[in-house]
Structures are given as C-alpha cells and as structure tokens.
Design a protein around this motif. Structure first.
Motif, PDB file in Angstrom:
ATOM      1  N   UNK A  75       1.017  -1.201   0.001  1.00 49.41           N
ATOM      2  CA  UNK A  75       0.217  -0.130  -0.011  1.00 49.41           C
ATOM      3  C   UNK A  75       0.929   1.281   0.066  1.00 49.41           C
ATOM      4  N   UNK A  76       1.962   1.109   0.743  1.00 48.03           N
ATOM      5  CA  UNK A  76       2.873   2.390   0.889  1.00 48.03           C
ATOM      6  C   UNK A  76       3.285   2.571  -0.580  1.00 48.03           C
ATOM      7  N   UNK A  77       3.725   1.857  -1.391  1.00 44.96           N
ATOM      8  CA  UNK A  77       4.271   1.977  -2.843  1.00 44.96           C
ATOM      9  C   UNK A  77       3.042   2.709  -3.604  1.00 44.96           C
ATOM     10  N   UNK A  78       1.956   1.851  -3.679  1.00 44.55           N
ATOM     11  CA  UNK A  78       0.689   2.300  -4.230  1.00 44.55           C
ATOM     12  C   UNK A  78       0.419   3.921  -3.913  1.00 44.55           C
ATOM     13  N   UNK A  79       0.451   4.271  -2.618  1.00 45.18           N
ATOM     14  CA  UNK A  79       0.377   5.497  -2.197  1.00 45.18           C
ATOM     15  C   UNK A  79       1.067   6.663  -2.914  1.00 45.18           C
ATOM     16  N   UNK A  98      -9.239   5.534  -0.788  1.00 43.33           N
ATOM     17  CA  UNK A  98      -9.394   3.968  -0.319  1.00 43.33           C
ATOM     18  C   UNK A  98      -8.298   3.561  -0.784  1.00 43.33           C
ATOM     19  N   UNK A  99      -7.648   2.433   0.035  1.00 44.67           N
ATOM     20  CA  UNK A  99      -6.443   1.718  -0.325  1.00 44.67           C
ATOM     21  C   UNK A  99      -6.659   0.393  -0.053  1.00 44.67           C
ATOM     22  N   UNK A 113      -2.018  -4.045  -5.232  1.00 44.01           N
ATOM     23  CA  UNK A 113      -1.957  -2.870  -4.147  1.00 44.01           C
ATOM     24  C   UNK A 113      -2.402  -1.657  -4.919  1.00 44.01           C
ATOM     25  N   UNK A 114      -3.783  -1.185  -4.392  1.00 44.95           N
ATOM     26  CA  UNK A 114      -4.132   0.125  -5.251  1.00 44.95           C
ATOM     27  C   UNK A 114      -4.740   1.120  -4.349  1.00 44.95           C
ATOM     28  N   UNK A 115      -4.569   2.307  -4.505  1.00 45.81           N
ATOM     29  CA  UNK A 115      -4.788   3.605  -3.547  1.00 45.81           C
ATOM     30  C   UNK A 115      -5.500   4.686  -4.639  1.00 45.81           C
ATOM     31  N   UNK A 116      -6.567   5.042  -4.461  1.00 42.97           N
ATOM     32  CA  UNK A 116      -7.426   6.214  -5.057  1.00 42.97           C
ATOM     33  C   UNK A 116      -7.677   7.361  -4.222  1.00 42.97           C
ATOM     34  N   UNK A 117      -7.594   8.403  -4.683  1.00 43.67           N
ATOM     35  CA  UNK A 117      -7.758   9.630  -4.092  1.00 43.67           C
ATOM     36  C   UNK A 117      -8.127  10.651  -4.934  1.00 43.67           C
TER      37      UNK A 117
END
Length: 128
Positions: A75-79, A98-99, A113-117
C-alpha cells in the motif's frame, strides 16, 4: 633538508592535480521526477485539510507482485505512486479515499495494491 622535504611534498601534490571528469547515470530531471511525490501533502479521508481547496481530479496508484518470489504489493508504494500522479496534475495535496490489497492471482499479478484519491490544490503552496 627542510627545503628538500617541502619540494618533494609540492611535487607529490602537484602530480595528483589534473583535469578529472566524473560521469554518472543520474540526471537532474530524473531526480526531480523521483522526488516530486514529496511535494504533495497526504491527507486521509477522515482528516481532510481545513483550508479551502480546489479539487483537481481523481488519481490512483497501483503496484503488482509479478512473480511468486517478488516482494508482495504494498500500500505504501501504491500511495507514493498516487502522490506522483497528483503531482503530475499540478496538485500539492492528495486526499486518500481508499487503499486495498487484492491477494487473488489475476492479470499476471500474484497480488495488487491500489490507492485511489482526490488530487487537490491548496492556497498554502502559493504563499511559499
């Protein structure tokens, strides 16, 4: 004797002087591109900025574990990739909506791992 020692020292030091070049595979543009994510302030969905801000658009970042023996998707890399995408849009802030990590094997990945913002622009950057 002292004169001979000083002369030898000067000769030794002048022999080391010369036109040396340093070549590197790093360039300024690549370094700026790598660190531009640090220019984007990260907010979560609960702790949005108190300042008025303009929503620039939605961004996402995703990582993939391609081989079984690779590091799992994080998650940290996706963020970080989402922050970089926000910087590409000219934002100075990112509200993470959301992650999530998907551990099912699909589309050539063992895990995702996916993060959307929301990429946002706050007036705080204009004061600096």
């Amino acid at each position: 004797m002292k004169t001979l020692l000083i002369s030898a020292l000067v000769l030794l030091l002048s022999a080391c002087a010369g036109e040396y070049q340093f070549n590197s595979n790093l360039n300024g543009e690549a370094i700026d591109d790598y660190f531009k994510a640090s220019d984007v302030t990260l907010y979560d969905n609960v702790k949005a900025p108190k300042l008025p801000y303009e929503i620039i658009g939605l961004v996402e970042g995703g990582t993939c574990q391609e081989q079984a023996n690779d590091a799992p998707a994080s998650i940290s890399e996706a963020r970080t990739l989402a922050r970089r995408a926000a910087a590409d849009k000219g934002a100075n802030g990112l509200i993470i909506k959301k992650c999530l990590v998907l551990k099912e094997q699909d589309q050539g990945c063992f895990s995702h791992a996916i993060c959307v913002g929301q990429a946002i622009k706050t007036p705080e950057a204009n004061k600096q």
